[in-house]
Design a protein around this motif. Structure first.
Motif, PDB file in Angstrom:
ATOM      1  N   ARG A 156      46.780  37.690  42.444  1.00 10.05           N
ATOM      2  CA  ARG A 156      47.002  38.402  43.705  1.00 10.05           C
ATOM      3  C   ARG A 156      46.453  39.821  43.668  1.00 10.05           C
ATOM      4  O   ARG A 156      46.021  40.325  42.628  1.00 10.05           O
ATOM      5  CB  ARG A 156      48.502  38.426  44.033  1.00 10.05           C
ATOM      6  CG  ARG A 156      49.032  37.073  44.400  1.00 10.05           C
ATOM      7  CD  ARG A 156      50.531  37.052  44.554  1.00 10.05           C
ATOM      8  NE  ARG A 156      50.990  37.647  45.815  1.00 10.05           N
ATOM      9  CZ  ARG A 156      52.205  37.449  46.320  1.00 10.05           C
ATOM     10  NH1 ARG A 156      53.073  36.685  45.675  1.00 10.05           N
ATOM     11  NH2 ARG A 156      52.554  37.998  47.452  1.00 10.05           N
ATOM     12  N   SER A 157      46.535  40.476  44.822  1.00  5.16           N
ATOM     13  CA  SER A 157      45.972  41.808  44.979  1.00  5.16           C
ATOM     14  C   SER A 157      46.815  42.866  44.271  1.00  5.16           C
ATOM     15  O   SER A 157      47.952  42.627  43.854  1.00  5.16           O
ATOM     16  CB  SER A 157      45.862  42.162  46.463  1.00  5.16           C
ATOM     17  OG  SER A 157      47.151  42.455  46.991  1.00  5.16           O
ATOM     18  N   SER A 158      46.254  44.056  44.196  1.00  6.16           N
ATOM     19  CA  SER A 158      46.943  45.178  43.556  1.00  6.16           C
ATOM     20  C   SER A 158      48.088  45.702  44.410  1.00  6.16           C
ATOM     21  O   SER A 158      48.945  46.443  43.906  1.00  6.16           O
ATOM     22  CB  SER A 158      45.963  46.317  43.291  1.00  6.16           C
ATOM     23  OG  SER A 158      45.410  46.804  44.504  1.00  6.16           O
ATOM     24  N   THR A 159      48.128  45.331  45.679  1.00  6.60           N
ATOM     25  CA  THR A 159      49.241  45.759  46.536  1.00  6.60           C
ATOM     26  C   THR A 159      50.483  44.906  46.317  1.00  6.60           C
ATOM     27  O   THR A 159      51.562  45.258  46.797  1.00  6.60           O
ATOM     28  CB  THR A 159      48.847  45.699  48.020  1.00  6.60           C
ATOM     29  OG1 THR A 159      48.516  44.349  48.370  1.00  6.60           O
ATOM     30  CG2 THR A 159      47.655  46.606  48.303  1.00  6.60           C
ATOM     31  N   ASN A 160      50.329  43.802  45.606  1.00  3.76           N
ATOM     32  CA  ASN A 160      51.458  42.917  45.338  1.00  3.76           C
ATOM     33  C   ASN A 160      52.425  43.567  44.352  1.00  3.76           C
ATOM     34  O   ASN A 160      52.032  44.011  43.272  1.00  3.76           O
ATOM     35  CB  ASN A 160      50.955  41.585  44.788  1.00  3.76           C
ATOM     36  CG  ASN A 160      52.070  40.682  44.338  1.00  3.76           C
ATOM     37  OD1 ASN A 160      52.196  40.421  43.142  1.00  3.76           O
ATOM     38  ND2 ASN A 160      52.896  40.217  45.240  1.00  3.76           N
ATOM     39  N   ASN A 163      52.527  42.189  40.710  1.00  2.15           N
ATOM     40  CA  ASN A 163      51.444  42.660  39.844  1.00  2.15           C
ATOM     41  C   ASN A 163      51.638  44.115  39.454  1.00  2.15           C
ATOM     42  O   ASN A 163      51.313  44.513  38.331  1.00  2.15           O
ATOM     43  CB  ASN A 163      50.092  42.487  40.544  1.00  2.15           C
ATOM     44  CG  ASN A 163      49.586  41.056  40.483  1.00  2.15           C
ATOM     45  OD1 ASN A 163      50.077  40.250  39.698  1.00  2.15           O
ATOM     46  ND2 ASN A 163      48.606  40.733  41.308  1.00  2.15           N
ATOM     47  N   ASP A 193      37.747  37.345  44.813  1.00  3.22           N
ATOM     48  CA  ASP A 193      38.515  38.522  45.182  1.00  3.22           C
ATOM     49  C   ASP A 193      39.972  38.114  45.394  1.00  3.22           C
ATOM     50  O   ASP A 193      40.244  37.009  45.892  1.00  3.22           O
ATOM     51  CB  ASP A 193      37.966  39.145  46.463  1.00  3.22           C
ATOM     52  CG  ASP A 193      36.586  39.767  46.266  1.00  3.22           C
ATOM     53  OD1 ASP A 193      36.259  40.111  45.120  1.00  3.22           O
ATOM     54  OD2 ASP A 193      35.851  39.896  47.266  1.00  3.22           O
ATOM     55  N   PRO A 194      40.919  38.987  45.031  1.00  2.71           N
ATOM     56  CA  PRO A 194      42.330  38.639  45.216  1.00  2.71           C
ATOM     57  C   PRO A 194      42.639  38.284  46.668  1.00  2.71           C
ATOM     58  O   PRO A 194      42.192  38.961  47.599  1.00  2.71           O
ATOM     59  CB  PRO A 194      43.051  39.924  44.805  1.00  2.71           C
ATOM     60  CG  PRO A 194      42.116  40.599  43.853  1.00  2.71           C
ATOM     61  CD  PRO A 194      40.749  40.307  44.390  1.00  2.71           C
ATOM     62  N   GLN A 195      43.407  37.219  46.839  1.00  3.20           N
ATOM     63  CA  GLN A 195      43.777  36.766  48.176  1.00  3.20           C
ATOM     64  C   GLN A 195      45.012  35.883  48.089  1.00  3.20           C
ATOM     65  O   GLN A 195      45.234  35.203  47.097  1.00  3.20           O
ATOM     66  CB  GLN A 195      42.647  35.986  48.831  1.00  3.20           C
ATOM     67  CG  GLN A 195      42.175  34.787  48.031  1.00  3.20           C
ATOM     68  CD  GLN A 195      40.962  34.116  48.643  1.00  3.20           C
ATOM     69  OE1 GLN A 195      41.074  33.173  49.420  1.00  3.20           O
ATOM     70  NE2 GLN A 195      39.784  34.630  48.286  1.00  3.20           N
ATOM     71  N   TRP A 336      40.632  47.089  41.424  1.00  2.62           N
ATOM     72  CA  TRP A 336      41.395  45.860  41.669  1.00  2.62           C
ATOM     73  C   TRP A 336      41.833  45.891  43.133  1.00  2.62           C
ATOM     74  O   TRP A 336      42.665  46.689  43.525  1.00  2.62           O
ATOM     75  CB  TRP A 336      42.608  45.826  40.746  1.00  2.62           C
ATOM     76  CG  TRP A 336      43.394  44.546  40.718  1.00  2.62           C
ATOM     77  CD1 TRP A 336      43.747  43.765  41.776  1.00  2.62           C
ATOM     78  CD2 TRP A 336      43.946  43.916  39.552  1.00  2.62           C
ATOM     79  NE1 TRP A 336      44.486  42.692  41.364  1.00  2.62           N
ATOM     80  CE2 TRP A 336      44.629  42.746  39.997  1.00  2.62           C
ATOM     81  CE3 TRP A 336      43.962  44.220  38.200  1.00  2.62           C
ATOM     82  CZ2 TRP A 336      45.297  41.902  39.111  1.00  2.62           C
ATOM     83  CZ3 TRP A 336      44.617  43.370  37.323  1.00  2.62           C
ATOM     84  CH2 TRP A 336      45.281  42.223  37.771  1.00  2.62           C
ATOM     85  N   GLU A 337      41.250  45.046  43.938  1.00  2.00           N
ATOM     86  CA  GLU A 337      41.485  45.072  45.376  1.00  2.00           C
ATOM     87  C   GLU A 337      42.908  44.665  45.723  1.00  2.00           C
ATOM     88  O   GLU A 337      43.559  43.952  44.977  1.00  2.00           O
ATOM     89  CB  GLU A 337      40.503  44.155  46.094  1.00  2.00           C
ATOM     90  CG  GLU A 337      39.049  44.617  45.939  1.00  2.00           C
ATOM     91  CD  GLU A 337      38.091  43.720  46.672  1.00  2.00           C
ATOM     92  OE1 GLU A 337      38.532  42.806  47.414  1.00  2.00           O
ATOM     93  OE2 GLU A 337      36.877  43.917  46.503  1.00  2.00           O
TER      94      GLU A 337
END
Length: 337
Positions: A156-160, A163, A193-195, A336-337
């Motif tokens: 997953r994304s860095s906003t998760n 993570n 890309d993270p999604q 890291w998106e």
């Protein structure tokens, strides 16, 4: 994994406390599980305290409590992930409590150092892999940055928040420089890309988009317990690894709660949290989402049992929480998106 904690009859304590056998408790919760209804009704039956609930996104609830200030009706905040519990503390919407029940029931590494939040259920963030596509899966979190796995990882994304807390734990164990190298290595090894969410990472294993995925255990346990679209049909091809069994143990995260800073029903709020640490409540609390209870004597669900025994990381999550801002900075630095 084993947590040795003394057993207390929390419900008996509550019933035997006449001052608490009436009134209400106002709950702000970001949990949305059907089994929670039984939690609340059992608490009311045992204590006479009515549970008034407001549900919403954790960040929205924290912002609401800030805006309400001293006039906030909130007594208890329940949310998921160490990062959100830390965010609530940093926002000043929680208060310290002194509870022998919580101190004895909740392991010390799963509670805030100043007793502003307490873990109430756990999940582990582990490595899943395609058994057909990978003969030598990563055995540690550090292995995820190995160039041997270039183009194979879905995460997953860095906003998760999950993570963020995982990286904060790596910072706690290895230091900022090593954690930065690790995050850059994972980015270099991403298959895409993270999604999406954790379930989408597992779906990507089944579809062949990647050979390795990182996910919380309960997402996979759901597919073991019942049909999950895109995962259950390929469940036999998914293997899993509880990482770092020879070193730190597998990373654990929390669902937890704390007493609101301006709680109008403070005693009832403490009683409610103590109830959530009772054996009966722990069973519902964990089973509602196929998680691990924080009280060692409470059994896990059949689906969770299928994942097997493992060594859990016992790092103090209060210390990990301090490194969440560092983790966010690292994510930005490595792209890291």
């Amino acid at each position: 994994m084993t947590f040795k904690r003394s057993g207390l009859s929390v419900l008996a304590l509550l019933v035997a406390t006449p001052a608490l056998a009436n009134g209400e408790v106002n709950l702000y919760s970001s949990r949305h599980y059907d089994t929670d209804e039984r939690l609340y009704s059992d608490f009311t039956e045992a204590t006479g305290i009515t549970v008034n609930r407001i549900e919403g996104d954790a960040d929205e609830l924290i912002a609401r409590m800030q805006a309400e200030g001293a006039n906030s009706p909130a007594d208890v905040l329940l949310t998921v992930d160490t990062s959100r519990l830390a965010r609530a503390k940093d926002a000043g919407v929680l208060q310290s409590v002194d509870s022998e029940v919580l101190e004895s029931r909740v392991p010390s590494n799963l509670q805030d150092a100043e007793n502003q939040w307490f873990g109430l259920s756990q999940r582990s963030r582990i490595i899943f892999y395609d058994k057909a596509g990978l003969d030598n899966p990563p055995q540690t979190y550090e292995d995820l940055a190995d160039p041997a796995y270039k183009g194979q990882i879905c995460i997953r994304s860095s906003t998760n928040t999950y993570n963020q807390t995982l990286l904060a734990a790596i910072v706690t164990h290895l230091g900022e420089d090593a954690a930065t190298d690790w995050a850059k290595g994972v980015v270099d090894n991403m298959a895409r890309d993270p999604q999406g969410g954790d379930t989408d990472q597992l779906r990507a294993l089944v579809s062949g988009e990647c050979d390795i995925a990182v996910s919380n255990t309960y997402y996979f346990a759901r597919a073991l317990a019942g049909p999950v679209d895109g995962v259950s049909e390929g469940i036999e091809q998914i293997g899993w690894v509880f990482p770092n069994q020879e070193t730190t143990g597998a990373h654990m995260n929390l669902s937890g709660g704390g007493v609101a800073a301006n709680a109008p029903n403070r005693d009832n709020a403490i009683a409610f949290l103590e109830y959530l640490a009772s054996d009966s409540a722990q069973k519902y609390f964990a089973a509602g989402n196929n998680e691990y209870p924080v009280v060692a004597s409470v059994e896990t669900t059949e689906a969770v049992n299928k994942l097997g025994a493992f060594e859990a990381d016992t790092v103090d999550l209060s210390e990990v929480a301090k490194n969440i801002p560092v983790a966010q900075k690292i994510f930005n630095e490595v792209g890291w998106e």
